[in-house]
Design a protein around this motif. Structure first.
Motif, mmCIF file in Angstrom:
data_model
loop_
_atom_site.group_PDB
_atom_site.id
_atom_site.type_symbol
_atom_site.label_atom_id
_atom_site.label_comp_id
_atom_site.label_asym_id
_atom_site.label_seq_id
_atom_site.Cartn_x
_atom_site.Cartn_y
_atom_site.Cartn_z
ATOM 1 N N ILE A 1 22.843 33.035 121.128
ATOM 2 C CA ILE A 1 21.598 32.281 121.316
ATOM 3 C C ILE A 1 20.571 32.878 120.369
ATOM 4 O O ILE A 1 20.450 34.098 120.275
ATOM 5 N N ALA A 2 19.833 32.016 119.686
ATOM 6 C CA ALA A 2 18.784 32.484 118.778
ATOM 7 C C ALA A 2 17.532 31.659 119.010
ATOM 8 O O ALA A 2 17.583 30.445 119.181
ATOM 9 N N LEU A 3 16.402 32.340 119.025
ATOM 10 C CA LEU A 3 15.106 31.704 119.193
ATOM 11 C C LEU A 3 14.383 31.758 117.860
ATOM 12 O O LEU A 3 14.242 32.838 117.277
ATOM 13 N N PHE A 4 13.927 30.624 117.364
ATOM 14 C CA PHE A 4 13.216 30.452 116.098
ATOM 15 C C PHE A 4 14.101 30.625 114.860
ATOM 16 O O PHE A 4 13.666 30.359 113.765
ATOM 17 N N THR A 5 15.305 31.122 114.961
ATOM 18 C CA THR A 5 16.187 31.310 113.806
ATOM 19 C C THR A 5 17.513 30.610 114.092
ATOM 20 O O THR A 5 17.728 30.061 115.160
ATOM 21 N N SER A 6 18.420 30.657 113.134
ATOM 22 C CA SER A 6 19.730 30.048 113.357
ATOM 23 C C SER A 6 20.671 31.075 113.979
ATOM 24 O O SER A 6 20.596 32.269 113.702
ATOM 25 N N SER A 7 21.555 30.584 114.820
ATOM 26 C CA SER A 7 22.483 31.489 115.509
ATOM 27 C C SER A 7 23.634 31.867 114.588
ATOM 28 O O SER A 7 23.982 31.142 113.654
ATOM 29 N N GLN A 8 24.233 33.002 114.853
ATOM 30 C CA GLN A 8 25.368 33.460 114.052
ATOM 31 C C GLN A 8 26.641 32.823 114.586
ATOM 32 O O GLN A 8 26.837 32.698 115.790
ATOM 33 N N ASP A 9 27.501 32.458 113.663
ATOM 34 C CA ASP A 9 28.750 31.867 114.109
ATOM 35 C C ASP A 9 29.751 32.973 114.424
ATOM 36 O O ASP A 9 29.560 34.134 114.087
ATOM 37 N N CYS A 10 30.820 32.586 115.072
ATOM 38 C CA CYS A 10 31.817 33.565 115.510
ATOM 39 C C CYS A 10 32.839 33.871 114.437
ATOM 40 O O CYS A 10 33.688 34.742 114.620
ATOM 41 N N GLY A 11 32.812 33.158 113.324
ATOM 42 C CA GLY A 11 33.760 33.403 112.248
ATOM 43 C C GLY A 11 35.039 32.615 112.365
ATOM 44 O O GLY A 11 35.945 32.776 111.562
ATOM 45 N N MET A 12 35.127 31.760 113.369
ATOM 46 C CA MET A 12 36.351 30.985 113.571
ATOM 47 C C MET A 12 36.171 29.539 113.141
ATOM 48 O O MET A 12 36.974 28.676 113.491
ATOM 49 N N ASN A 13 35.129 29.222 112.414
ATOM 50 C CA ASN A 13 34.932 27.852 111.944
ATOM 51 C C ASN A 13 36.038 27.476 110.978
ATOM 52 O O ASN A 13 36.465 28.269 110.145
#
Length: 139
Positions: A38-50
């Motif tokens: 979860i990120a507030l005001f920024t973009s969230s980090q992905d888990c690397g499994m995309n």
């Protein structure tokens, strides 16, 4: 009590104004149905499994529909219509306000008070009544 209540109310109003004018963005990243970031005001980090997006022959990128990750973005737009107008009065209204304020503040006197120099000294001690000794009487 009254001053403390006034301070609490003014801080509450300032926080409410700040919260209503700021744009909020909450971004959530889900992987296999579980919340990963979860990120507030920024973009969230992905888990690397995309899954890696594939490119077709036209040079456009096509994402795989079988991706295990989802992103959820919640954006709340703030108020942008709050504008401070500092020149609402025309010249005639400004003259009236200045003349009214000047006459109101000078209504109760000039406000200058002379400092009395004898406030710090005790009065003299009267030993005898001088008017009776000199026999001077007011008629």
């Amino acid at each position: 009590m009254k001053k403390g209540l006034f301070n609490i109310l003014s801080v509450t109003m300032a926080i409410l104004l700040l919260a209503s004018t700021i744009s909020w963005k909450v971004e959530k990243h889900y992987c296999l149905g579980h919340l990963m970031d979860i990120a507030l005001f920024t973009s969230s980090q992905d888990c690397g499994m995309n899954m890696v997006s594939q490119s077709d022959g036209n040079g456009e990128h096509v994402e795989d529909s079988n991706s295990c990750c989802d992103d959820e973005i919640i954006i709340t737009e703030g108020q942008d219509d709050l504008v401070f107008h500092d020149n609402d009065f025309d010249l005639a209204q400004q003259f009236f306000v200045v003349a009214y304020a000047y006459s109101y503040f000078n209504l109760f006197g000039n406000g200058f008070e002379l400092e009395r120099s004898f406030d710090n000294y005790p009065p003299t001690i009267i030993v005898k009544d001088i008017h009776v000794l000199d026999e001077v009487y007011l008629i």
